[in-house]
Design a protein around this motif. Structure first.
Motif, PDB file in Angstrom:
ATOM      1  N   UNK A  64      53.972 -10.089  27.244  1.00  0.00           N
ATOM      2  CA  UNK A  64      53.355 -10.084  28.504  1.00  0.00           C
ATOM      3  C   UNK A  64      54.338 -11.386  29.831  1.00  0.00           C
ATOM      4  N   UNK A  65      55.496 -10.805  29.694  1.00  0.00           N
ATOM      5  CA  UNK A  65      56.532 -10.980  30.822  1.00  0.00           C
ATOM      6  C   UNK A  65      56.680 -13.189  30.176  1.00  0.00           C
ATOM      7  N   UNK A  66      56.597 -13.321  29.015  1.00  0.00           N
ATOM      8  CA  UNK A  66      56.865 -14.256  28.669  1.00  0.00           C
ATOM      9  C   UNK A  66      57.799 -14.931  27.288  1.00  0.00           C
ATOM     10  N   UNK A  67      58.354 -15.753  27.365  1.00  0.00           N
ATOM     11  CA  UNK A  67      59.110 -15.897  26.306  1.00  0.00           C
ATOM     12  C   UNK A  67      59.455 -17.001  25.442  1.00  0.00           C
ATOM     13  N   UNK A  68      58.826 -16.428  24.353  1.00  0.00           N
ATOM     14  CA  UNK A  68      58.438 -18.175  23.585  1.00  0.00           C
ATOM     15  C   UNK A  68      58.824 -17.960  22.321  1.00  0.00           C
ATOM     16  N   UNK A  69      59.243 -19.080  21.759  1.00  0.00           N
ATOM     17  CA  UNK A  69      60.399 -19.671  21.148  1.00  0.00           C
ATOM     18  C   UNK A  69      60.133 -20.057  19.714  1.00  0.00           C
ATOM     19  N   UNK A  70      60.340 -19.919  18.122  1.00  0.00           N
ATOM     20  CA  UNK A  70      59.586 -20.983  18.064  1.00  0.00           C
ATOM     21  C   UNK A  70      60.754 -21.261  16.916  1.00  0.00           C
ATOM     22  N   UNK A  71      60.616 -23.185  16.289  1.00  0.00           N
ATOM     23  CA  UNK A  71      61.994 -23.095  15.464  1.00  0.00           C
ATOM     24  C   UNK A  71      61.539 -22.873  14.000  1.00  0.00           C
ATOM     25  N   UNK A  72      62.780 -22.574  12.981  1.00  0.00           N
ATOM     26  CA  UNK A  72      61.811 -22.399  11.694  1.00  0.00           C
ATOM     27  C   UNK A  72      62.923 -23.535  10.824  1.00  0.00           C
ATOM     28  N   UNK A 126      59.257 -26.549  25.982  1.00  0.00           N
ATOM     29  CA  UNK A 126      58.535 -27.706  25.858  1.00  0.00           C
ATOM     30  C   UNK A 126      57.466 -26.234  26.137  1.00  0.00           C
ATOM     31  N   UNK A 127      57.701 -25.193  25.696  1.00  0.00           N
ATOM     32  CA  UNK A 127      56.772 -24.767  26.280  1.00  0.00           C
ATOM     33  C   UNK A 127      56.578 -22.717  26.851  1.00  0.00           C
ATOM     34  N   UNK A 128      56.190 -21.886  26.780  1.00  0.00           N
ATOM     35  CA  UNK A 128      56.484 -20.702  27.287  1.00  0.00           C
ATOM     36  C   UNK A 128      57.369 -20.288  28.201  1.00  0.00           C
ATOM     37  N   UNK A 129      57.642 -19.265  28.454  1.00  0.00           N
ATOM     38  CA  UNK A 129      58.539 -19.351  29.864  1.00  0.00           C
ATOM     39  C   UNK A 129      58.528 -18.058  30.615  1.00  0.00           C
ATOM     40  N   UNK A 130      57.741 -18.051  32.110  1.00  0.00           N
ATOM     41  CA  UNK A 130      57.152 -17.039  32.245  1.00  0.00           C
ATOM     42  C   UNK A 130      58.973 -16.804  32.678  1.00  0.00           C
ATOM     43  N   UNK A 131      59.222 -14.722  33.181  1.00  0.00           N
ATOM     44  CA  UNK A 131      59.909 -14.870  33.696  1.00  0.00           C
ATOM     45  C   UNK A 131      60.189 -13.016  33.198  1.00  0.00           C
TER      46      UNK A 131
END
Ligand code: ACM
Ligand code: ZN
Length: 725
Positions: A536-544, A563-568
Motif C-alpha cells: 500500500x505504498x508503505x515500507x514497514x520493517x520488523x526486526x528479528x 520509527x514506523x512505516x515509511x510512505x514512498x
C-alpha cells in the motif's frame, strides 16, 4: 560497610534472579529457584583436587575472588569437587544462598560446569573485569553432552592466522563447550608448522607471492605473505587448549592439497613425462604426492614423526580429500601400480597410500582421521575416524560402513559459506545462516534413533580462502562474523538438542541473553537483518533479533532511526539494518533496489578468449567469461554498449572477488561517453571497479597496470548497471 554491601547484593540478587536462565548449549535439566548466590570479594574458591587445580586458576580469571582453598568454609564459597560416578564430561551445578558447587568425575565435566556457571552470572563476566558483588542465578543443573565429539576446524593454510588469534578463538569455542579443535595446518597455499628436520617446509612453504616458491594463488600478487608456527607456538596452543578441555587434532592434508609441500620438495611429485605447469584456474593440479615413490614415505615419516610429538591427541588428521587421481594416472609408476592389480579406480591407490601413512602413524601411537573420500576405496582400516563433509547422505554411508564418523556436511556446517545472498563468503556449498545450522535434524535426513546413537559428533570448519579478500589476519572480525552465532547452533546440536522446530526457543535464548555474552566476549557476531515489507505504498520493517533499526537513503550520507512505516513510491531507495551493542546486521532493502539494466553489451580484449568461456557469454548477463591466458601490463578489456547507458551506479568485474582469484589485481577503469575518448574514473579493488552517478557510458575499459602472476586466466563478469531512480 559489609552490611551495606550485603543489602545491595540482596537487591541485585532479587532483580537478577527475575531474569530468564538462558544457557547455550541448553543443559539437560535445570531446576530454577530464588536462592541466588552472591559472589563477593571475600568468596572462597574451593578446590581440593590436584586434577582440577588448573580449572580453579582458570575460573579465578573470570570471577575476581581472592582466595583459593582446599577446604570449604561454612558458607560463601564456590567449589569444584571431584566426585565419582559421573559420566564423561557430565557435571552437576548447584547454586544456593551459601555456596555454588560444581561436581564432576573428570576434568571435562568440571570445565563444562564452569561454563554454565559463567552463563549464570552477568554477561560482564566475559570481560574478565566483572565488578562484585555479582549474583549467580539460583538453580540446580544436571548436565552432560550427547555427543563425545563437538568440534571446530580452522584452516590456517589458505590464510595464516597469528598464534594470538588462534588462542582467542580457542577461548570463544571453549565458552560454547566445544571440545575438539581440528587445526588444518597444511594445504596447497601454505605449510604452517615448523619441521626441524626439514626447515624449508615452513620457511619457504609458509609464504607465497611475488618471487616465492609458492604461486600467490587466492590472494595478493604484489608482496610475499604468509607465516608459520614454531614448534614452541604449537606447544603453547595445545597447552592453552587443554586447560579449556579442548583436544587439538592436527591435520597435514595428504596426498592431495599438497602444493606447498611439493613446491619445496618437487622430487615428491609423480614422474611426469613433461614438466609443463598444469593449472586449473588458480590451482596447480599437480598437488598430489606420488603414491609409488618409496622415498616419499621416508620423508613423510620424518615430517609426521615431528608433528606427532607435538600433539597429545591420539588422532592425526591426514586429509585424503579431493585427490586429483588423473595426476596418478599420468604417472608411469602410479598408473602401472593400478594396472598390475587390474584397477581403474584411483581410490584403490589412495587406500594404499593411506594405509602406508596409517602404519607410520601407528609407530607414533596415532590413529588416522580422514576426509570422507578416503573411505571410498573400500580399503580404509575401520579404526580410522572419518570426517563426512560432502552431504548428510555421504556421512551416513560412511557411518554405515562402520567408521566412527564426524558430521560436518557443507550444506549445514561450512561456516565459510555466505550467510545471505549479498554478503561476503563462499557460495559453492550453499548460503545459510544460524537458523539453517540449527535446522539440522537427523530424522529429516533419514536416520533412525539407533543410527543417531552411532554418530560420534559434529564439527564445523572455517575454510579461509575467502578470508583473504576480507583483510585476512588483520580482520579477524570477519571469521568471528562467519562463525557466530552459527557456532552456537552447532554447540547446541552437539549437546543433544535436535534442531528443527525448537528454533523459536533457541533463537530467543540467543538474542535475549547470549548476544550480550558474546558482545562481552568481544566477538564480532552476526546480527540477523530485519525483514522488509512494501504494501500500500508503505515500507514497514520488523526486526528479528534485539536491536535498533536504522536506515539510509541514496540521497545523502545521513543515517535515520526507523520509527514506523515509511510512505514512498521508490521503496528501493532505502537500505535498512539492525544494530545491537555496536554491531551491525547486513543491510536489507526492497527487491527493486537490486534491479539492474541489461543492455546489449559486446566484450573484446587484448587477451584471447578461452574457447569454453567465450566473450559472447557476457551478453546473457548470467555467465562469467574467461581469457585464454593471464594478463600483462597494458592488457585491456573493453565493454561497448549500443547506446550510452544512464545509470546511478556501474560496476565492472574481473575475477572471483570472494576467493579471490582470476582477477586483474592492479589496474583501473576508464569510461567513455562517445566510445572514442576515455576518462580514468576508478581503480580496481580486488578486480572490481565501481562508479557512482557516472556520465552516460557508451564504453568502459579495464586496463591492467601489472602482469598477473597468480592466475593463469582472467575471469570477466557482466557489467552491473543500476538504473536511476
Ligand atoms: C573439503 O572440503 N575438501 C574437506
Ligand atoms: Zn606417481
Amino acid at each position: 560497610m559489609k552490611k551495606i554491601l550485603l543489602s545491595v547484593a540482596a537487591v541485585v540478587a532479587a532483580a537478577y534472579s527475575a531474569l530468564a536462565v538462558a544457557i547455550v548449549p541448553q543443559p539437560q535439566s535445570i531446576d530454577k529457584h530464588q536462592n541466588a548466590f552472591v559472589l563477593l570479594p571475600s568468596t572462597t574458591l574451593v578446590c581440593a583436587s590436584e586434577e582440577f587445580a588448573p580449572l580453579a586458576a582458570y575460573l579465578q580469571e573470570y570471577i575476581p575472588v581472592k582466595y583459593i582453598s582446599k577446604v570449604a568454609p561454612k558458607r560463601n564459597y564456590v567449589a569444584l569437587s571431584l566426585v565419582e560416578g559421573y559420566d564423561k564430561e557430565a557435571y552437576t551445578l548447584s547454586v544456593s544462598r551459601d555456596r555454588v558447587e560444581i561436581s564432576a568425575s573428570d576434568y571435562g565435566g568440571a570445565f563444562n560446569g564452569i561454563q554454565t556457571l559463567l552463563q549464570l552470572l552477568p554477561s560482564e563476566v566475559y570481560t574478565k573485569q566483572m565488578s562484585l558483588p555479582a549474583v549467580v542465578r539460583g538453580c540446580d543443573v544436571t548436565d552432560k553432552p550427547k555427543f563425545a565429539y563437538r568440534g571446530f576446524m580452522l584452516d590456517v593454510a589458505r590464510t595464516f592466522m597469528t598464534k594470538e588469534n588462534v588462542l582467542r578463538y580457542i577461548d570463544y569455542i571453549a565458552y560454547h563447550k566445544i571440545n575438539k579443535f581440528h587445526w588444518h595446518l597444511t594445504d596447497n597455499q601454505g605449510w604452517r608448522i615448523e619441521i626441524k628436520s626439514h626447515p624449508d617446509l615452513a620457511k619457504k612453504g609458509g609464504f607465497r607471492g611475488d618471487g616465492s616458491l609458492l604461486r600467490p594463488s587466492l590472494g595478493r600478487w604484489t608482496d610475499i605473505y604468509g607465516g608459520y608456527y614454531t614448534q614452541e607456538d604449537i606447544r603453547e596452543v595445545v597447552a592453552y587448549a587443554a586447560v579449556r578441555n579442548i583436544e587439538v587434532i592436527p591435520e597435514v592434508d595428504l596426498p592431495g592439497h599438497s602444493e606447498a609441500l611439493l613446491r619445496v620438495y618437487p622430487e615428491m611429485l609423480c614422474d611426469y613425462t613433461n614438466d609443463e605447469l598444469d593449472i586449473n584456474g588458480n590451482y596447480d593440479n599437480r598437488n598430489v604426492v606420488c603414491a609409488t615413490k618409496e622415498s616419499n614415505y621416508k620423508i613423510l615419516e620424518e615430517i609426521l614423526a615431528e608433528v606427532c610429538a607435538l600433539f597429545p591427541s591420539p588422532f592425526f588428521h591426514i586429509g585424503g580429500d579431493e585427490v586429483r587421481m588423473e595426476q596418478w594416472k599420468k604417472c608411469p609408476n602410479c598408473s602401472a601400480w593400478l594396472k598390475k592389480r587390474g584397477y581403474t579406480d584411483g581410490y584403490k591407490l589412495e587406500d594404499m597410500f593411506i594405509s602406508r601413512i596409517q602404519d607410520i602413524l601407528a609407530k607414533y601411537g596415532k590413529t588416522p582421521a580422514v576426509w570422507n573420500e578416503a573411505a571410498f576405496g573400500g580399503g580404509l582400516d575401520k579404526s580410522a575416524r572419518v570426517h563426512g563433509w560432502k552431504s548428510p547422505k555421504v556421512c551416513k554411508q560412511v557411518m554405515m560402513k562402520g567408521y566412527p564418523t564426524i558430521f560436518m556436511p557443507q550444506q549445514f556446517f561450512y561456516f565459510d559459506m555466505a550467510q545471505s545472498k549479498r554478503e561476503a563468503g563462499a557460495s559453492w556449498g550453499g548460503c545459510f545462516d544460524v537458523r539453517k545450522v540449527y535446522s539440522f535434524d537427523f530424522a529429516k535426513e533419514g536416520f533412525t534413533p539407533e543410527e543417531v546413537a552411532c554418530v560420534e559428533g559434529f564439527e564445523a570448519p572455517y575454510w579461509s580462502e575467502v578470508f583473504l579478500s576480507q583483510g585476512g589476519d588483520k580482520n579477524i572480525d570477519f571469521i568471528e562474523y562467519q562463525t557466530f552465532p552459527r557456532l552456537c547452533a552447532l554447540a547446541e546440536l552437539g549437546w543433544g538438542k535436535n534442531g528443527g522446530n525448537e528454533w523459536e526457543e533457541f533463537h530467543k535464548r540467543l538474542y535475549s541473553r547470549h548476544y550480550d555474552r558474546m558482545a562481552d566476549m568481544g566477538l564480532n557476531f552476526r546480527i540477523t537483518p530485519p525483514t522488509v515489507k512494501y504494501e500500500g505504498g508503505k515500507l514497514s520493517i520488523e526486526k528479528i533479533d534485539n536491536g535498533t533499526i536504522y536506515y539510509r537513503t541514496d540521497d545523502s550520507e545521513k543515517i535515520y532511526k526507523y520509527s514506523g512505516a515509511i510512505a514512498t513510491d521508490k521503496p528501493g531507495k532505502y537500505a535498512f539494518w539492525c544494530e545491537y551493542r555496536g554491531l551491525k546486521s547486513p543491510e536489507v532493502a526492497h527487491s527493486s533496489r537490486y534491479k539492474t539494466l541489461q543492455p546489449n553489451v559486446k566484450v573484446t580484449s587484448s587477451m584471447p578468449e578461452d574457447p569454453k568461456y567465450g566473450y559472447d557469454g557476457v551478453s546473457t548477463y548470467k555467465k562469467r567469461v574467461m581469457t585464454a591466458c593471464t594478463c600483462k601490463k597494458g592488457d585491456w578489456i573493453l565493454f561497448e554498449f549500443d547506446e550510452p547507458i544512464v545509470c546511478r551506479q556501474a560496476e565492472f568485474y574481473t575475477g572471483r572477488y570472494n576467493v579471490p582469484s582470476g582477477l586483474i589485481r592492479v589496474g583501473y577503469l576508464e569510461i567513455s561517453e562517445d566510445g572514442v575518448n576515455f576518462e580514468r574514473v576508478a581503480d580496481l579493488n580486488y578486480g572490481i571497479a565501481k562508479v557512482v552517478n557516472p556520465r552516460p557510458i557508451k564504453a568502459a575499459r579495464i586496463v591492467a597496470e601489472r602482469d598477473v602472476v597468480g592466475s593463469s586466466k582472467v575471469w570477466i563478469g557482466a557489467p552491473i548497471l543500476y538504473p536511476k531512480w
